[in-house]
Scaffold this motif. Structure first.
Motif, PDB file in Angstrom:
ATOM      1  N   ASN A  58       0.664  -1.107  -0.034  1.00 19.64           N
ATOM      2  CA  ASN A  58       0.040   0.064  -0.005  1.00 19.64           C
ATOM      3  C   ASN A  58       0.690   1.260   0.044  1.00 19.64           C
ATOM      4  O   ASN A  58       0.568   2.269  -0.781  1.00 19.64           O
ATOM      5  CB  ASN A  58      -0.934   0.017   1.154  1.00 19.64           C
ATOM      6  N   ARG A  59       1.962   1.209   0.856  1.00 22.46           N
ATOM      7  CA  ARG A  59       2.734   2.408   0.912  1.00 22.46           C
ATOM      8  C   ARG A  59       3.552   2.539  -0.547  1.00 22.46           C
ATOM      9  O   ARG A  59       3.506   3.755  -0.739  1.00 22.46           O
ATOM     10  CB  ARG A  59       3.872   2.153   2.099  1.00 22.46           C
ATOM     11  N   MET A  60       3.948   1.444  -1.109  1.00 26.12           N
ATOM     12  CA  MET A  60       4.597   1.730  -2.182  1.00 26.12           C
ATOM     13  C   MET A  60       3.683   2.057  -3.448  1.00 26.12           C
ATOM     14  O   MET A  60       3.909   3.145  -4.364  1.00 26.12           O
ATOM     15  CB  MET A  60       4.806   0.366  -3.091  1.00 26.12           C
ATOM     16  N   SER A  61       2.455   1.638  -3.516  1.00 30.93           N
ATOM     17  CA  SER A  61       1.504   2.326  -4.584  1.00 30.93           C
ATOM     18  C   SER A  61       1.165   3.730  -4.393  1.00 30.93           C
ATOM     19  O   SER A  61       1.193   4.540  -4.881  1.00 30.93           O
ATOM     20  CB  SER A  61       0.162   1.442  -4.171  1.00 30.93           C
ATOM     21  N   ASP A  62       1.091   4.077  -2.817  1.00 32.00           N
ATOM     22  CA  ASP A  62       0.754   5.486  -2.442  1.00 32.00           C
ATOM     23  C   ASP A  62       1.948   6.549  -3.225  1.00 32.00           C
ATOM     24  O   ASP A  62       1.579   7.532  -3.868  1.00 32.00           O
ATOM     25  CB  ASP A  62       0.844   5.855  -1.130  1.00 32.00           C
ATOM     26  N   ARG A  63       3.278   6.018  -2.908  1.00 33.07           N
ATOM     27  CA  ARG A  63       4.422   6.664  -3.309  1.00 33.07           C
ATOM     28  C   ARG A  63       4.274   6.853  -5.053  1.00 33.07           C
ATOM     29  O   ARG A  63       4.407   8.171  -5.292  1.00 33.07           O
ATOM     30  CB  ARG A  63       5.927   6.086  -3.004  1.00 33.07           C
ATOM     31  N   LEU A  64       4.092   5.755  -5.572  1.00 30.17           N
ATOM     32  CA  LEU A  64       4.140   5.778  -6.913  1.00 30.17           C
ATOM     33  C   LEU A  64       2.836   6.539  -7.730  1.00 30.17           C
ATOM     34  O   LEU A  64       3.205   7.619  -8.432  1.00 30.17           O
ATOM     35  CB  LEU A  64       4.175   4.429  -7.639  1.00 30.17           C
ATOM     36  N   SER A  67       3.661  10.338  -7.228  1.00 28.92           N
ATOM     37  CA  SER A  67       4.564  10.680  -8.154  1.00 28.92           C
ATOM     38  C   SER A  67       3.871  11.163  -9.431  1.00 28.92           C
ATOM     39  O   SER A  67       3.931  12.137 -10.250  1.00 28.92           O
ATOM     40  CB  SER A  67       5.838  10.181  -8.191  1.00 28.92           C
ATOM     41  N   VAL A  68       3.188  10.374  -9.962  1.00 32.20           N
ATOM     42  CA  VAL A  68       2.299  10.123 -11.323  1.00 32.20           C
ATOM     43  C   VAL A  68       1.278  11.397 -11.142  1.00 32.20           C
ATOM     44  O   VAL A  68       1.127  12.283 -12.059  1.00 32.20           O
ATOM     45  CB  VAL A  68       1.545   8.988 -11.525  1.00 32.20           C
ATOM     46  N   VAL A  69       0.490  11.490  -9.966  1.00 32.70           N
ATOM     47  CA  VAL A  69      -0.522  12.580  -9.833  1.00 32.70           C
ATOM     48  C   VAL A  69       0.203  14.135  -9.870  1.00 32.70           C
ATOM     49  O   VAL A  69      -0.262  14.815 -10.487  1.00 32.70           O
ATOM     50  CB  VAL A  69      -1.210  12.407  -8.676  1.00 32.70           C
ATOM     51  N   GLY A  70       1.301  14.002  -9.181  1.00 33.51           N
ATOM     52  CA  GLY A  70       2.046  15.338  -9.276  1.00 33.51           C
ATOM     53  C   GLY A  70       2.491  15.741 -10.580  1.00 33.51           C
ATOM     54  O   GLY A  70       2.001  17.003 -10.995  1.00 33.51           O
ATOM     55  N   ARG A 124      -6.509   2.189  -7.239  1.00 40.26           N
ATOM     56  CA  ARG A 124      -7.432   3.302  -7.368  1.00 40.26           C
ATOM     57  C   ARG A 124      -7.415   4.079  -5.975  1.00 40.26           C
ATOM     58  O   ARG A 124      -7.477   5.436  -6.249  1.00 40.26           O
ATOM     59  CB  ARG A 124      -8.997   2.844  -7.578  1.00 40.26           C
ATOM     60  N   LYS A 125      -7.346   3.358  -4.838  1.00 42.96           N
ATOM     61  CA  LYS A 125      -7.471   4.207  -3.545  1.00 42.96           C
ATOM     62  C   LYS A 125      -5.991   4.990  -3.591  1.00 42.96           C
ATOM     63  O   LYS A 125      -6.476   6.239  -3.054  1.00 42.96           O
ATOM     64  CB  LYS A 125      -7.351   2.984  -2.458  1.00 42.96           C
ATOM     65  N   SER A 126      -5.126   4.397  -3.736  1.00 43.98           N
ATOM     66  CA  SER A 126      -3.906   5.388  -3.769  1.00 43.98           C
ATOM     67  C   SER A 126      -4.028   6.331  -4.448  1.00 43.98           C
ATOM     68  O   SER A 126      -3.497   7.683  -4.289  1.00 43.98           O
ATOM     69  CB  SER A 126      -2.541   4.531  -4.358  1.00 43.98           C
ATOM     70  N   LEU A 131      -4.803  12.310  -5.619  1.00 45.46           N
ATOM     71  CA  LEU A 131      -5.516  13.151  -6.368  1.00 45.46           C
ATOM     72  C   LEU A 131      -6.253  14.271  -5.257  1.00 45.46           C
ATOM     73  O   LEU A 131      -6.205  15.573  -5.548  1.00 45.46           O
ATOM     74  CB  LEU A 131      -6.440  12.790  -7.448  1.00 45.46           C
ATOM     75  N   ASP A 132      -6.969  13.614  -4.386  1.00 48.26           N
ATOM     76  CA  ASP A 132      -7.635  14.470  -3.242  1.00 48.26           C
ATOM     77  C   ASP A 132      -6.619  15.376  -2.776  1.00 48.26           C
ATOM     78  O   ASP A 132      -7.261  16.532  -2.389  1.00 48.26           O
ATOM     79  CB  ASP A 132      -8.491  13.728  -2.325  1.00 48.26           C
TER      80      ASP A 132
END
Ligand code: ATP
Ligand code: MG
Length: 459
Positions: A58-64, A67-70, A124-126, A131-132
């Motif tokens: 979960n943490r890795m998905s969040d990080r990735l 960066s993409v969302v940025g 999707r959650k990440s 995005l939020d």
């Protein structure tokens, strides 16, 4: 509630829980030991996967995702502010960020997309979290697993901008691969353990089979102690016990046969001397006594020989055997009613079994006016057997004597007079033979009024 009563209730509950647990547990040693092995491994796997997915993945998905969302938000800002040329931004996204951009001024955001599977939900959650955090603009996420792309649509002041992001920028397959490897290696290790376990259990099975066979009077020819030390020890103890029992039986037989044989000579001499004397009532009585003694000695010899018969058992149709015995004795017996199953195959020593059944039939014939012989297969779990009943409508036996009549030389009528019965060996012989077949015999009161001999033989 008094404490004693409470303790009693608790112990009752513990007992019933224990019962349920025992019922649920598999019966076989192999499956039980496999279960003991598999349960902790599976638990460890589940805990590891859970902790791993929950934490690391979960943490890795969040990080990735962050960066993409940025990058996406930055690109959207650029397009919206028209600071750069749209085609330049498109080219930049494609060349440096692997993101395809399409901007449609006239479009509106579609409905929400649906997820398929838990991996997509985690991704999707990440993305949603990222995005939020970064934008107040409305957005839609479509994870298209089949072509390995994620489509993120963001509503701008005018129109919708769509970003096609390759799945691998957000999805790390290492976790996936780790779990698969863990599952494959566990299955592999469990399979190897199962093979080893099977080898360990084989000698225990062989020992169980050999003892079971011995109980049924079948000799397991090629049984040898093998396997782990304790199993070998048990197997050796079994073989020693078997030898000891064999020796005891043959000693008993030899002794009985010897005594009976030695008694014959003086009896014959007595008979001869008596026949020389002038006839009188006393002499007649003595002759009768000697004749009784001879019958008894015949009985002992017969009994002794019976235990010594080395007969091989064979699988035969038991119903056919009874019908044969009936046919041979039909003429001398009182009316017999037969009710047998069509076919039932048992391990039987035919000669010994015939002897046992004839003894019981003779009793029924002696004490009753009619005889009923019936058999049925009883299919209890782990105890499939044949129940054979031989019943008569005679005087029967008083309940307190039902056990005693199996003792050698025991007669309900204690006079030992040959006119009122035999020598009291018939039932002992029959019981001996039936026990030798791994079965058991009990006596009971018959619904027909007399005695019911109930014989169980393993199938
Ligand atoms: P043997 O069978 O050796 O010639 P036996 O018939 O007296 O002698 P068992 O067959 O062992 O000996 O039976 C023991 C005793 O049990 C008998 O003496 C008899 O009193 C009683 N008994 C056996 N079968 C019956 C029966 N069907 N009805 C009533 N009594 C019985
Ligand atoms: Mg008898």
């Amino acid at each position: 509630m008094p404490s004693g009563q409470k303790a009693y209730k608790t112990s009752l509950m513990a007992k019933s829980v224990n019962k349920i647990f025992k019922k649920m547990m598999p019966r076989g040693l192999f499956v039980r030991s496999l279960l003991i092995l598999i349960t902790p491994i599976t638990l460890v796997m589940l805990i590891t996967s859970f902790v791993f997915v929950d934490n690391h993945w979960n943490r890795m998905s969040d990080r990735l995702a962050e960066s993409v969302v940025g990058e996406i938000i930055w690109l959207s800002d650029m397009v919206e502010s028209s600071r750069w040329d749209y085609t330049d931004i498109q080219g930049y996204g494609k060349a440096h960020l692997e993101i395809d951009i399409t901007y449609d001024k006239a479009a509106i955001l579609p409905e929400h997309y649906k997820d398929h599977g838990s991996w997509q939900r985690i991704m999707r959650k990440s993305l949603e979290r990222a995005l939020d955090k970064r934008t107040a603009r409305p957005y839609r996420i479509n994870i298209a697993h089949h072509n390995k792309f994620i489509y993120i649509k963001i509503g701008l002041k005018q129109g919708v901008i769509t970003f096609n992001v390759p799945l691998r920028r957000i999805f790390s397959s290492s976790a996936y691969i780790f779990l698969i490897w863990m599952a494959i290696s566990s299955i592999f290790l469990i399979s190897i353990a199962a093979i080893f376990m099977r080898n360990q259990i084989r000698p225990i099975r062989a020992l169980a089979k050999a003892t079971e066979n011995y109980g049924r009077g079948i000799d397991t020819k090629n049984f040898k102690p093998c396997g782990a030390r304790e199993v070998r020890q048990a197997a050796r103890a079994f073989l020693d016990m078997k030898d000891r029992i064999g020796r005891q039986v043959s000693q008993r037989t030899v002794m009985l046969a010897g005594v009976s044989h030695d008694l014959r000579t003086p009896l014959t001499r007595l008979k001869l001397s008596l026949s020389m004397l002038p006839p009188s009532q006393d002499i007649d009585d003595m002759k009768k006594d000697i004749a009784d003694m001879e019958t008894m000695i015949d009985g002992y010899l017969n009994f002794a020989r019976g235990a010594d018969i080395k007969e091989e058992s064979a699988r035969i149709n038991f119903s056919a055997l009874i019908t044969e015995i009936y046919a041979r004795n039909k003429n001398r017996l009182k009316p017999v009613h037969l009710d047998l199953p069509e076919y039932v195959e048992l391990n039987i020593k035919p000669q010994s079994m015939e002897r046992a059944l004839t003894n019981i039939l003779n009793n029924a014939d002696k004490y009753g006016e009619e005889i009923w012989v019936s058999a049925q297969i009883i299919d209890e779990p782990y105890n499939k057997h044949l129940e054979l009943r031989i019943e008569d409508n005679g005087i029967g036996i008083a309940p307190e004597k039902l056990e005693d009549v199996f003792k050698p030389f025991y007669r309900v009528e204690t006079s030992r007079n040959s006119s009122t019965g035999g020598i009291g060996l018939g039932l002992s012989i029959a019981q001996d033979i039936i026990l030798n077949h791994g079965g058991k015999i009990t006596l009971d009161k018959s619904p027909h009024g007399g005695l019911a001999a109930c014989i169980h033989l393993p199938i």
